[in-house]
Design a protein around this motif. Structure first.
Motif, mmCIF file in Angstrom:
data_model
loop_
_atom_site.group_PDB
_atom_site.id
_atom_site.type_symbol
_atom_site.label_atom_id
_atom_site.label_comp_id
_atom_site.label_asym_id
_atom_site.label_seq_id
_atom_site.Cartn_x
_atom_site.Cartn_y
_atom_site.Cartn_z
ATOM 1 N N UNK A 115 -13.289 -1.562 -4.466
ATOM 2 C CA UNK A 115 -12.657 -1.096 -3.347
ATOM 3 C C UNK A 115 -13.619 -1.227 -2.123
ATOM 4 N N UNK A 133 4.360 1.305 2.096
ATOM 5 C CA UNK A 133 2.889 1.139 1.385
ATOM 6 C C UNK A 133 3.135 -0.117 0.400
ATOM 7 N N UNK A 134 4.343 0.224 -0.387
ATOM 8 C CA UNK A 134 4.362 -0.527 -1.455
ATOM 9 C C UNK A 134 5.644 -1.360 -1.334
ATOM 10 N N UNK A 182 0.259 -8.929 -1.827
ATOM 11 C CA UNK A 182 0.390 -7.553 -1.160
ATOM 12 C C UNK A 182 -0.894 -6.791 -1.491
ATOM 13 N N UNK A 183 -1.886 -6.788 -0.668
ATOM 14 C CA UNK A 183 -3.001 -5.805 -1.148
ATOM 15 C C UNK A 183 -2.951 -4.312 -0.354
ATOM 16 N N UNK A 184 -3.310 -4.377 0.794
ATOM 17 C CA UNK A 184 -3.122 -3.067 1.487
ATOM 18 C C UNK A 184 -4.565 -2.308 1.525
ATOM 19 N N UNK A 185 -5.775 -2.707 0.986
ATOM 20 C CA UNK A 185 -6.494 -1.619 0.677
ATOM 21 C C UNK A 185 -7.382 -1.258 2.113
ATOM 22 N N UNK A 215 -2.273 -3.275 -5.831
ATOM 23 C CA UNK A 215 -2.720 -4.979 -5.343
ATOM 24 C C UNK A 215 -1.545 -5.720 -6.410
#
Lengths: 141, 141
Positions: free
Chosen positions: B105, A46-47, A83-86, B80
């Protein structure tokens, strides 16, 4: 060990155009911006800091090569790297070429407005330009 | 050689809280999110790939340490990380801690809504937490 599978939303929104030992190289199906995404082929990430130090280093090398290539190949004015990934939590790193006359400028492209899908010809043209650049030293197209 | 000077907008919107050999560490004056920014102290930079290979590597090490520290120190759900620069072109890398109940969000925080400035106490508390973490191995606070 869990096998890596590309997130279904990334699969739906992009074309797989290349691959390195570490990353998938995707082209976002939005012809308004040159927009590529790197996805490390490891399950459960994820990170960025969850990658090994060596893989982080490789990611950076491939990210910088991609950004520089996109800037020159598509004559862009600024790269946006994020790199967001929300929404899609699977680690993926956006590389978006920006111009002052593009639809979202100066706002970020994420969530700004609906994509304009590529025509088959335009897509092939862009992929060919990338595959004939120095990206070919790191990625199989 | 041109001397590095922090962009006036970054200067106005943030607090300088730390410094490494390569980077300034800034805290965005928006108490709604833990939001730190790394700025390489070199004049004229706009893109990550313009840094030397060695400095890119150091930037990545400090970025990952910062992201991991923010995630754990402030108990966030997602980081982020972004280098955009459409408004402020001086190279700067955002690190924003996100939670599903935060105001923006799942949208990006950039340009979403007006900042809520820190109270002096809250700011000191956050800076103290960062300065007492392993960030102190790389940054002087």
């Amino acid at each position: 060990m869990t096998l890596f599978v590309l997130d279904t939303r990334l699969e739906a929104d992009t074309f797989r155009i290349g691959e390195s030992a570490l990353n998938l190289l995707l082209l976002m199906n939005d012809s308004r911006y040159p927009w590529c995404i790197l996805v490390p082929k490891q399950a459960g990430l994820r990170e960025i800091y969850e990658l090994s130090t060596k893989d982080q280093s490789t990611l950076l090398i491939e990210s910088s090569l991609l950004a520089k290539t996109m800037m020159t190949t598509f004559m862009q004015e600024k790269m946006n790297i994020g790199a967001l990934g929300n929404v899609v939590s699977q680690l993926h790193i956006h590389h978006v070429g920006r111009r002052q006359n593009d639809p979202a400028w100066p706002a970020p492209v994420w969530g700004h407005s609906q994509a304009t899908p590529y025509s088959s010809d335009n897509r092939k043209q862009n992929v060919q330009a990338l595959s004939q650049s120095s990206l070919a030293d790191h990625f199989t197209f």
